[in-house]
Enzyme design. Structure first.
Site, mmCIF file in Angstrom:
data_model
loop_
_atom_site.group_PDB
_atom_site.id
_atom_site.type_symbol
_atom_site.label_atom_id
_atom_site.label_comp_id
_atom_site.label_asym_id
_atom_site.label_seq_id
_atom_site.Cartn_x
_atom_site.Cartn_y
_atom_site.Cartn_z
ATOM 1 N N GLY A 140 -1.175 9.892 -8.216
ATOM 2 C CA GLY A 140 -2.400 8.603 -8.297
ATOM 3 C C GLY A 140 -2.038 7.895 -7.356
ATOM 4 O O GLY A 140 -1.240 8.250 -6.026
ATOM 5 N N ASN A 141 -2.626 6.683 -7.220
ATOM 6 C CA ASN A 141 -2.728 5.849 -6.134
ATOM 7 C C ASN A 141 -2.721 4.332 -6.716
ATOM 8 O O ASN A 141 -3.359 4.284 -7.727
ATOM 9 C CB ASN A 141 -3.708 5.857 -5.231
ATOM 10 C CG ASN A 141 -3.993 5.093 -4.013
ATOM 11 O OD1 ASN A 141 -4.885 4.166 -4.256
ATOM 12 N ND2 ASN A 141 -3.158 5.356 -2.845
ATOM 13 N N GLN A 146 -7.780 9.903 12.397
ATOM 14 C CA GLN A 146 -8.081 10.950 11.286
ATOM 15 C C GLN A 146 -7.921 12.416 11.752
ATOM 16 O O GLN A 146 -7.859 12.902 13.000
ATOM 17 C CB GLN A 146 -9.514 10.772 10.554
ATOM 18 C CG GLN A 146 -9.517 9.228 10.048
ATOM 19 C CD GLN A 146 -8.739 9.145 8.856
ATOM 20 O OE1 GLN A 146 -9.130 9.898 7.875
ATOM 21 N NE2 GLN A 146 -7.633 8.736 8.910
ATOM 22 N N SER A 205 -7.662 5.448 -2.816
ATOM 23 C CA SER A 205 -8.473 4.471 -2.689
ATOM 24 C C SER A 205 -8.738 4.076 -1.103
ATOM 25 O O SER A 205 -7.936 4.052 -0.253
ATOM 26 C CB SER A 205 -7.985 3.237 -3.300
ATOM 27 O OG SER A 205 -6.658 2.980 -2.682
ATOM 28 N N HIS A 206 -9.961 3.791 -0.831
ATOM 29 C CA HIS A 206 -10.201 3.232 0.536
ATOM 30 C C HIS A 206 -11.090 2.034 0.304
ATOM 31 O O HIS A 206 -12.292 2.003 0.935
ATOM 32 C CB HIS A 206 -11.019 4.382 1.392
ATOM 33 C CG HIS A 206 -10.136 4.565 2.767
ATOM 34 N ND1 HIS A 206 -10.866 4.773 3.880
ATOM 35 C CD2 HIS A 206 -8.975 4.821 2.815
ATOM 36 C CE1 HIS A 206 -10.008 5.069 4.818
ATOM 37 N NE2 HIS A 206 -8.793 5.052 4.236
ATOM 38 N N ASN A 207 -10.424 0.877 -0.172
ATOM 39 C CA ASN A 207 -11.182 -0.117 -0.527
ATOM 40 C C ASN A 207 -11.620 -1.140 0.585
ATOM 41 O O ASN A 207 -12.648 -1.527 0.904
ATOM 42 C CB ASN A 207 -10.690 -0.844 -1.549
ATOM 43 C CG ASN A 207 -10.270 0.066 -2.887
ATOM 44 O OD1 ASN A 207 -11.120 0.986 -3.023
ATOM 45 N ND2 ASN A 207 -9.445 -0.096 -3.850
ATOM 46 N N HIS A 208 -10.584 -1.747 1.106
ATOM 47 C CA HIS A 208 -10.640 -2.637 2.188
ATOM 48 C C HIS A 208 -11.638 -1.927 3.314
ATOM 49 O O HIS A 208 -12.649 -2.593 3.845
ATOM 50 C CB HIS A 208 -9.367 -3.128 2.660
ATOM 51 C CG HIS A 208 -8.764 -4.221 1.809
ATOM 52 N ND1 HIS A 208 -8.894 -4.278 0.456
ATOM 53 C CD2 HIS A 208 -7.869 -4.977 2.020
ATOM 54 C CE1 HIS A 208 -8.340 -5.297 -0.143
ATOM 55 N NE2 HIS A 208 -7.572 -5.654 0.566
ATOM 56 N N ASP A 241 -0.380 15.057 5.611
ATOM 57 C CA ASP A 241 -1.413 14.851 6.298
ATOM 58 C C ASP A 241 -1.013 13.354 6.859
ATOM 59 O O ASP A 241 -0.169 12.554 6.301
ATOM 60 C CB ASP A 241 -2.547 14.741 5.538
ATOM 61 C CG ASP A 241 -2.847 13.257 4.827
ATOM 62 O OD1 ASP A 241 -2.005 12.762 3.837
ATOM 63 O OD2 ASP A 241 -3.903 12.580 5.352
ATOM 64 N N HIS A 283 0.841 -0.960 -0.064
ATOM 65 C CA HIS A 283 -0.155 0.062 0.023
ATOM 66 C C HIS A 283 0.878 1.321 0.111
ATOM 67 O O HIS A 283 0.426 2.360 -0.596
ATOM 68 C CB HIS A 283 -0.974 -0.007 1.086
ATOM 69 C CG HIS A 283 -1.789 1.227 1.247
ATOM 70 N ND1 HIS A 283 -2.973 1.105 0.445
ATOM 71 C CD2 HIS A 283 -1.851 2.239 2.115
ATOM 72 C CE1 HIS A 283 -3.702 2.273 0.746
ATOM 73 N NE2 HIS A 283 -2.884 2.935 1.677
#
Length: 706
Positions: free
Chosen positions: A516-517, A306, A85-88, A260, A34
């Protein structure tokens, strides 16, 4: 997940000793797929990221691109753009997983000194007919809506796709655009030894521990329960305060560098900040403001709580930074300072981390994986009644109206939204520069599932055509490259093909890919996802006006652009079964996009709508509103061909369209009509659907979720 034996040996050799538990955990996360892109970095060199307009390219929290200016009073203005992406996390907890994806990409924009002005969301789920897919869909949309609405950043575009390949692993890809002027630009590169490192924002808790390593593994069947601690919990109201505090800090020139806190938390942000500047740091973890008692050094270092930012601040400016944080009711900790030498963290008098920052940030070895080239499907087209096929395609959840989604978003907050969701592209009014910035984002997984290379080329061309259909010239792009387990040669082959396809088309279009990611290991008990190259592309035009999508009823209808003559990856085959090769894409994509843009800018143009998912069937259906369409096509392939690079235009001057197209194919389809209905001749067959009937077909998502 723990540090692998080979990585452990490499770290021990570099340090000349066994790593401490905190060091081992830090390397495990920052050397994860990641964070380190171990299986994809070698492929990413295919992208061209340089162009005259590029101010900051890949490698920072977000990219920065200069806008053209129009008018005597126009000011030089940059846009910052990024995608995440915040998939999982969105599978484990759809609401918080999606919400914190929004928060994270917004803070990436803040890191550049920019003020966020727009979001897009590209969402991918399993079959819409499945209860679990609808549960994930509803939770993700609610999370995005609640977070984006609360922080006052409009969600203005994106896409929603349903495909069986996402059943066990949905994708949530969120992009953000912000504005910054040259004098306010900040980067994530530490500048000067002796400067202080200041943590501003929410207190640190135990949520999100190990999030980076969690995102680098296949999802297990019991991930929804076992992996819940790896999902962060968002607080949009604190994020809104952080946005305004960041703006105040930039106003007062108090920030030398910023990053961040996302993947790997404080350890990731602070080590990458100093490593990028070729420096080190000395951090006292006990100084970090915390919201839970008895936190360990490892927890403070790696928690992904966060709404937090890490700033490099001159010693003489620390008091002013603390005053701004207090003004906005945010926590603030002076946690250490930039130094020459290693990245060092201490806790309760003990040194728990002492490593070279550059080795930590960039020392992960790359994977050399076997690759298996994808194979294209053969031709086996079904023969279906055009009327039945039309109804099935227009009513497909993939081509149906997404109004249920964007109704939940505040897409006008900030008063810049000149063209709202539901059209080919959103347009934001950048009045400072006299410029309209158009936004298009998404991918069509059926295309890349059918042909990863040409499907990815088509995704890039389709997003560029969306912009051109509203009169905007493609200007820059970021991408979110999603794939399954790269250790499977066929999966890695498909992923490599989407990288090459996207890179080649963006190069052909002279669109720099500025950031990108990468998200791999999107694999579950249900299997790997289709290779999914989400593109978020911005375009620029003078002014903010653009032709609408629906017809006025007063002009002729022309199709501009070349058809590809095949149905591979189409909504038609998804509904009817069968297979086909992928359509031939335009031999000169630049000419195709330029023709679409030129036609959209004509004074005689009354409406424009691009042709892509669902082909002319969906395009013509969507152009029916208060007025209607009477059109004719040769047959099934012509009606459902999804080749991008095309637009249907309503015009009062067909000759001007032919001239503006400058050699790109133009076809007479028919005319707009005063009656709100679609009359369509398909070869010898004729079908008629009134506006209410079309609306009923396209309202499948609303109907199922009400």
């Amino acid at each position: 997940m723990s540090l692998s034996d080979p990585d452990h040996e490499l770290v021990a050799a570099e340090l000349g000793r066994e790593p401490t538990p905190a060091e081992a955990a830090l390397f495990e996360n920052l050397w994860s797929e990641h964070c380190a892109y171990r299986s994809s970095r070698s492929l990413l060199s295919a992208f061209d990221s340089e162009a005259d307009q590029v101010v900051v390219g890949p490698g920072d929290d977000a990219a920065v691109v200069a806008l053209p200016t129009y008018g005597d009073d126009a000011a030089e203005t940059y846009v910052a753009m990024g995608i995440e992406s915040h998939n999982h996390p969105s599978y484990v907890d759809p609401y918080d997983g999606a919400a914190t994806g929004v928060g994270g990409i917004v803070r990436d924009i803040l890191s550049m000194g920019a003020y966020p002005i727009a979001l897009t969301d590209s969402l991918y789920f399993g079959g819409f007919d499945r209860e679990h897919s609808r549960y994930l869909f509803e939770g993700v949309v609610e999370g995005i809506a609640d977070y984006g609405n609360a922080i006052g950043v409009p969600t203005v575009g994106g896409s929603v796709e349903f495909h069986d390949g996402y059943e066990g692993n949905p994708l949530v890809n969120v992009a953000c655009v912000g504005l910054v002027t040259p004098d306010r630009l900040v980067t994530a590169e530490a500048k000067t030894p002796g400067n202080k490192l200041v943590l501003v924002g929410n207190a640190t808790g135990r949520d999100g521990l190990g999030g980076a390593s969690f995102a680098s593994e296949d999802l297990s069947e019991d991930a929804e329960t076992e992996d819940r601690p790896a999902v962060q919990v968002g607080d949009p109201y604190t994020e809104k305060l952080l946005i305004e505090a960041n703006e105040a800090l930039v106003d007062d020139d108090l920030i030398r560098a910023a990053r961040d806190l996302g993947a790997a938390g404080l350890g990731g942000a602070s080590s990458e900040l100093v490593a990028k500047g070729g420096l080190g740091a000395n951090i006292e973890l006990g100084r970090v403001h915390q919201r839970e008692p008895d936190m360990s050094a490892l927890e403070i270092l790696l928690a992904e709580s966060q709404e937090r930012m890490c700033y490099e601040v001159r010693p003489e400016d620390v008091d002013a930074v603390e005053e701004v944080a207090e003004r906005y009711d945010l926590g603030c900790s002076v946690i250490g300072e930039v130094q020459e030498g290693n990245y060092v963290c201490t806790f309760e008098g003990e040194t728990v981390v002492d490593v070279p920052a550059e080795f930590l940030a960039d020392g992960a070895p790359m994977n050399d994986l076997p690759i298996e080239e994808p194979v294209e499907a053969s031709r086996d087209r079904p023969d279906v009644d055009p009327g039945a096929a039309f109804d099935a395609v227009v009513a497909s959840p993939n081509t149906a109206s997404k109004a249920w989604v964007y109704r939940q978003y505040d897409h006008e907050v900030g008063t810049r939204t000149a063209r709202r969701p539901g059209d080919d592209a959103a347009i934001m009014a950048i009045r400072e520069a006299g410029t309209g910035v158009a936004l298009s984002a998404g991918a069509i997984p059926a295309w890349t599932d059918a042909n990863p290379y040409d499907g990815a080329r088509a995704v890039a061309l389709e997003n560029a055509t969306n912009l051109a259909a509203k009169g905007a010239a493609p200007h820059a792009a970021v991408d979110c490259l999603n794939g399954g387990n790269p250790e499977k040669p066929d999966v890695y082959g498909g992923f490599g093909a989407i990288v090459d396809g996207l890179a080649d088309m963006c190069r052909d279009l002279s669109v720099p890919v500025v950031g990108g990611n990468v998200s791999l290991y999107n694999d579950s008990a249900a299997g790997p996802i289709p290779p999914t190259p989400t593109v978020a592309m911005v375009g620029v035009r003078e002014g903010y006006d653009a032709p609408p999508m629906t017809v006025s009823g007063e002009g002729s209808l022309l199709e501009v652009g070349a058809r590809g003559g095949a149905l591979g990856g189409s909504a038609y085959l998804a509904a009817q079964g069968g297979s086909d090769g992928f359509p031939d894409l335009p031999a000169d994509p630049v000419a195709a996009v330029d023709a679409v843009r030129a036609v959209a800018d004509l004074d005689s143009t009354l409406a424009t709508h691009d042709v892509s998912h669902g082909g002319l069937a969906v395009t013509l259906a969507e152009m029916v509103g208060e007025a209607g369409v009477s059109a004719a096509v040769e047959g099934t392939v012509a009606l459902f061909d999804e080749t991008p690079g095309r637009v249907v235009v309503e015009t009062t001057d067909p000759a001007a369209v032919y001239e503006a197209a400058d050699g790109v194919p133009v076809r007479d389809l028919g005319a707009a009509t005063a009656d709100p209905e679609l009359t369509l001749s398909v070869g010898d067959e004729r079908l008629v659907r009134d506006a209410d009937g079309i609306r009923d077909l396209r309202d499948v998502i609303d109907r199922e979720l009400e």
